[in-house]
Motif scaffolding. Structure first.
Motif, PDB file in Angstrom:
ATOM      1  N   ALA A 120       0.811  -1.009   0.080  1.00 41.32           N
ATOM      2  CA  ALA A 120       0.042   0.061   0.047  1.00 41.32           C
ATOM      3  C   ALA A 120       0.884   1.369  -0.044  1.00 41.32           C
ATOM      4  O   ALA A 120       0.604   2.212  -0.826  1.00 41.32           O
ATOM      5  N   GLU A 121       1.741   1.392   0.749  1.00 46.97           N
ATOM      6  CA  GLU A 121       2.658   2.357   0.784  1.00 46.97           C
ATOM      7  C   GLU A 121       3.602   2.539  -0.502  1.00 46.97           C
ATOM      8  O   GLU A 121       3.600   3.660  -1.123  1.00 46.97           O
ATOM      9  N   LYS A 122       3.867   1.550  -1.241  1.00 48.41           N
ATOM     10  CA  LYS A 122       4.591   1.626  -2.645  1.00 48.41           C
ATOM     11  C   LYS A 122       3.492   2.338  -3.634  1.00 48.41           C
ATOM     12  O   LYS A 122       3.835   2.959  -4.517  1.00 48.41           O
ATOM     13  N   ALA A 123       2.239   1.887  -3.434  1.00 43.90           N
ATOM     14  CA  ALA A 123       1.342   2.254  -4.191  1.00 43.90           C
ATOM     15  C   ALA A 123       0.794   3.736  -3.931  1.00 43.90           C
ATOM     16  O   ALA A 123      -0.018   4.100  -4.485  1.00 43.90           O
ATOM     17  N   GLY A 124       1.216   4.341  -2.860  1.00 46.47           N
ATOM     18  CA  GLY A 124       0.795   5.561  -2.323  1.00 46.47           C
ATOM     19  C   GLY A 124      -0.654   5.861  -1.762  1.00 46.47           C
ATOM     20  O   GLY A 124      -0.933   6.733  -1.666  1.00 46.47           O
ATOM     21  N   ASN A 125      -0.987   4.466  -1.404  1.00 46.34           N
ATOM     22  CA  ASN A 125      -2.392   4.327  -0.630  1.00 46.34           C
ATOM     23  C   ASN A 125      -1.871   4.633   0.954  1.00 46.34           C
ATOM     24  O   ASN A 125      -2.100   3.638   1.612  1.00 46.34           O
ATOM     25  N   THR A 126      -1.525   5.864   1.323  1.00 44.94           N
ATOM     26  CA  THR A 126      -1.227   6.006   2.963  1.00 44.94           C
ATOM     27  C   THR A 126      -1.892   7.425   3.217  1.00 44.94           C
ATOM     28  O   THR A 126      -2.261   8.149   2.216  1.00 44.94           O
TER      29      THR A 126
END
Length: 87
Positions: free
Chosen positions: A65-71
């Motif tokens: 999620a962090e890599k996908a920018g979902n934070t």
């Protein structure tokens, strides 16, 4: 070093295998016709192992999620939680 026992020991030495698994929280590997067949664990060791797998899965999900920018920023998450508790 792993503990390896023949399949006949499940029938003939069950209590000894059970005691070992509970005392050392390690698996006993059971062979059938000279080849690996089963791994025997205490319930406690099995549940601990499953818990680790679940934790690793959740941590990996967070990393993806962090890599996908979902934070979200930490403060926003805390504020959302507080709003939910007060609703």
């Amino acid at each position: 070093m792993p503990t390896i026992r023949p399949s006949a020991d499940l029938r003939n030495s069950y209590n000894e295998i059970s005691q070992f698994c509970h005392e050392y929280a390690e698996p006993v590997f059971i062979t059938k016709n000279g080849k690996g067949d089963l791994a025997v664990l205490s319930i406690e060791a099995y549940e601990k192992l499953c818990g680790k797998f679940e934790l690793y899965s959740l941590l990996n999900e967070g990393l993806l999620a962090e890599k996908a920018g979902n934070t979200k920023p930490f403060d926003d998450v805390i504020n959302d939680l507080r709003k939910g508790l007060n609703a």
